[in-house]
Design an enzyme around this catalytic site. Structure first.
Site, PDB file in Angstrom:
ATOM      1  N   HIS A  37       0.925  -1.179  -0.003  1.00  9.53           N
ATOM      2  CA  HIS A  37       0.010  -0.131   0.106  1.00  9.53           C
ATOM      3  C   HIS A  37       0.942   1.309   0.015  1.00  9.53           C
ATOM      4  CE1 HIS A  37      -4.336  -1.718   0.896  1.00  9.53           C
ATOM      5  NE2 HIS A  37      -3.192  -2.754   0.751  1.00  9.53           N
TER       6      HIS A  37
ATOM      7  N   TYR B  55      -9.682   5.004   6.206  1.00  7.13           N
ATOM      8  CA  TYR B  55     -10.019   5.281   7.521  1.00  7.13           C
ATOM      9  C   TYR B  55     -11.060   6.567   7.515  1.00  7.13           C
ATOM     10  CZ  TYR B  55      -5.958   2.818   9.058  1.00  7.13           C
ATOM     11  OH  TYR B  55      -5.014   1.890   9.438  1.00  7.13           O
TER      12      TYR B  55
ATOM     13  N   PRO C  55      -6.677  -0.246  17.983  1.00 11.21           N
ATOM     14  CA  PRO C  55      -5.981  -1.128  16.602  1.00 11.21           C
ATOM     15  C   PRO C  55      -5.975  -0.008  15.676  1.00 11.21           C
ATOM     16  CG  PRO C  55      -8.372  -1.429  17.089  1.00 11.21           C
ATOM     17  CD  PRO C  55      -7.900  -0.888  18.470  1.00 11.21           C
TER      18      PRO C  55
ATOM     19  N   LYS D   4      -0.706  -0.759  14.934  1.00 11.93           N
ATOM     20  CA  LYS D   4       0.448  -0.663  15.571  1.00 11.93           C
ATOM     21  C   LYS D   4       1.066  -2.040  16.323  1.00 11.93           C
ATOM     22  CE  LYS D   4       2.817   2.625  13.987  1.00 11.93           C
ATOM     23  NZ  LYS D   4       2.868   2.083  12.404  1.00 11.93           N
TER      24      LYS D   4
ATOM     25  N   TYR E 104       3.082   5.707  10.202  1.00 16.47           N
ATOM     26  CA  TYR E 104       2.365   4.774   9.809  1.00 16.47           C
ATOM     27  C   TYR E 104       3.285   3.637   9.228  1.00 16.47           C
ATOM     28  CZ  TYR E 104      -1.950   2.215   7.985  1.00 16.47           C
ATOM     29  OH  TYR E 104      -2.789   1.502   7.875  1.00 16.47           O
TER      30      TYR E 104
HETATM   31  C1  DHB Z   1      -6.452  -3.715   9.722  1.00 21.36           C
HETATM   32  C2  DHB Z   1      -6.547  -3.347  11.013  1.00 21.36           C
HETATM   33  C3  DHB Z   1      -6.260  -2.079  11.432  1.00 21.36           C
HETATM   34  O1  DHB Z   1      -6.372  -1.763  12.842  1.00 21.36           O
HETATM   35  C4  DHB Z   1      -5.738  -1.182  10.792  1.00 21.36           C
HETATM   36  O2  DHB Z   1      -5.645  -0.002  11.245  1.00 21.36           O
HETATM   37  C5  DHB Z   1      -5.827  -1.446   9.397  1.00 21.36           C
HETATM   38  C6  DHB Z   1      -6.208  -2.590   9.083  1.00 21.36           C
HETATM   39  C7  DHB Z   1      -6.889  -4.865   9.048  1.00 21.36           C
HETATM   40  O3  DHB Z   1      -7.448  -5.646   9.913  1.00 21.36           O
HETATM   41  O4  DHB Z   1      -6.903  -5.268   8.009  1.00 21.36           O
END
Ligand code: DHB
Length: 392
Positions: free
Chosen positions: A72, A202, A294, A298, A386
């Site tokens: 990505h 997001y 999440p 990280k 990131y």
């Molecule tokens: C996924 C989970 C995340 O917490 C995130 O920030 C990006 C992707 C995932 O499960 O694909």
């Protein structure tokens, strides 16, 4: 039974450490409470930082990751009903994130460790971590056949997650726990549908946060902010799709591609750090020492950076008894841990709906998103964290 490093937990931290130690000729045994099939089937997050990918390449365990992982080059922040792209590669001199689910990482690491002849004792439950103040600490455990066993070690690593025996072995009066619980959770689904977007979205919406991720061309992963006490049975497929579509709706007419939902889970959100990350001959790594919400993915990546530092410190220790790097492990690891804590808290705060937030708070949140997506300096700050900060 005796080994040099007794590792509790066959998660990303424990397995990466065993593979790194092998390169130094340091023996280890992993004790894991769960069965291999259960570990390899548990759905977790999906994003690997550049540094985690680099580490897997270096360890020779990235063949499938290179073939099947999806690079990505950027991500989408969606607010005000429009997409705003953060271009990681452009902002960070070519660094990227890779989508490759955690259970796929685990399959590769387990296979590689077993192929080296490494010992992973599955279905083995630690009953006591003993003699941490001595130079021969012990792991008492019940093996898969139900027999009581002891593993004598030079060093013990607790990489057994946030509810494991590792952290509990540091006496409560000799550690400080830092905890923040968020008043929401994530409702996660897996569905059979084509991707709705090539890059992750997001999304900040007045109804709450949503995240659109991918797994394969046929399977998609999506999440939406929910009441942490809600139960998945309250959510029919129709209700889930209506909620997700509402949170992604906008002036550009964007619609998610829908499909059969075959997995639903609710995950709580919290930030947690245990200090110190060590006690006598015990060293914690990954979720045993810290948990991040999440948002920003990280968790696994932080586990990898912990054991990268631990591997170097253990290398110095076993090469000639030099304790300095091991003694400094907490201080060294915590610098990156707290950076990741800040990032995960920041992404969470910027994108979620907070019950009782005032109109001022909402306008300020939108201004922050505006800033992050229009100022190159602010976008760079997001992008470089990131894709992953350097280890050292
Ligand atoms: C996924 C989970 C995340 O917490 C995130 O920030 C990006 C992707 C995932 O499960 O694909």
């Amino acid at each position: 039974m005796r080994t040099q490093v007794g590792i509790v937990g066959a998660g990303p931290a424990g397995l990466l450490l065993a593979l790194m130690l092998e390169r130094r000729g340091i023996a280890s045994v992993i004790i894991e409470a769960r069965e291999r099939a259960a570990i390899e089937a548990t759905i977790r997050a999906g994003i690997l930082e550049q540094s985690t990918v680099d580490l897997m390449v270096e360890l020779g365990v990235a063949d499938r990751l290179r073939r099947e992982g999806v690079v990505h080059h950027g991500t989408i922040l969606r607010f005000g009903g429009r997409n705003h792209r953060i271009d990681f590669a452009d902002l960070t001199g070519g660094r990227v994130a890779t989508l490759y689910p955690q259970h796929e990482v685990l399959k590769d690491l387990i296979a590689a460790r077993l192929a080296q002849g490494g010992h992973i004792l599955f279905g083995a439950k630690v009953t006591e971590i003993a003699d941490l103040a001595s130079d021969e600490p012990q792991l008492h455990f019940t093996d898969a056949a139900g027999l009581a066993q002891t593993l004598r070690c030079d060093i013990i690593v607790g990489a057994d997650g946030s509810h494991g025996a590792g952290r509990a072995a540091i006496p409560a009066d000799q550690r400080k726990d830092f905890l923040r619980i968020y008043p929401f959770g994530w409702f996660g689904i897996l569905c059979e549908a084509p991707p709705s977007s090539a890059e992750l979205i997001y999304a900040r919406h007045a109804r709450g946060f949503a995240l659109i991720s991918n797994r394969t061309p046929e399977v998609q992963r999506m999440y939406f902010q929910c009441d942490p006490d809600d139960i998945v049975e309250h959510w029919s497929e129709d209700r889930i799709w209506a909620e997700l579509q509402a949170r992604l709706a906008g002036e550009d007419g964007f619609r998610l591609k829908e499909g059969r939902i075959f997995q639903k889970t609710i995950v709580p959100m919290r930030s947690f750090v245990c200090e110190p990350m060590q006690h006598g001959r015990l060293f914690l790594a990954g979720d045993a020492a810290h948990v991040v919400p999440p948002t920003g993915a990280k968790g696994l990546n932080l586990a990898a950076s912990d054991v990268w530092h631990l591997d170097r410190a253990l290398g110095a220790f076993f090469a000639g008894g030099d304790m300095a790097a091991l003694e400094a492990y907490t201080a060294t690891a915590l610098r990156r841990v707290w950076r990741a804590q800040h990032f995960s808290w920041w992404m969470t705060s910027m994108l979620h709906r907070f019950e009782g937030a005032s109109e001022f708070d909402e306008r300020r949140q939108l201004a922050e998103l505006e800033h992050v997506t229009t100022s190159r300096a602010a976008a760079t700050a997001l992008a470089e964290t990131y894709v992953g900060l350097p280890y050292a």
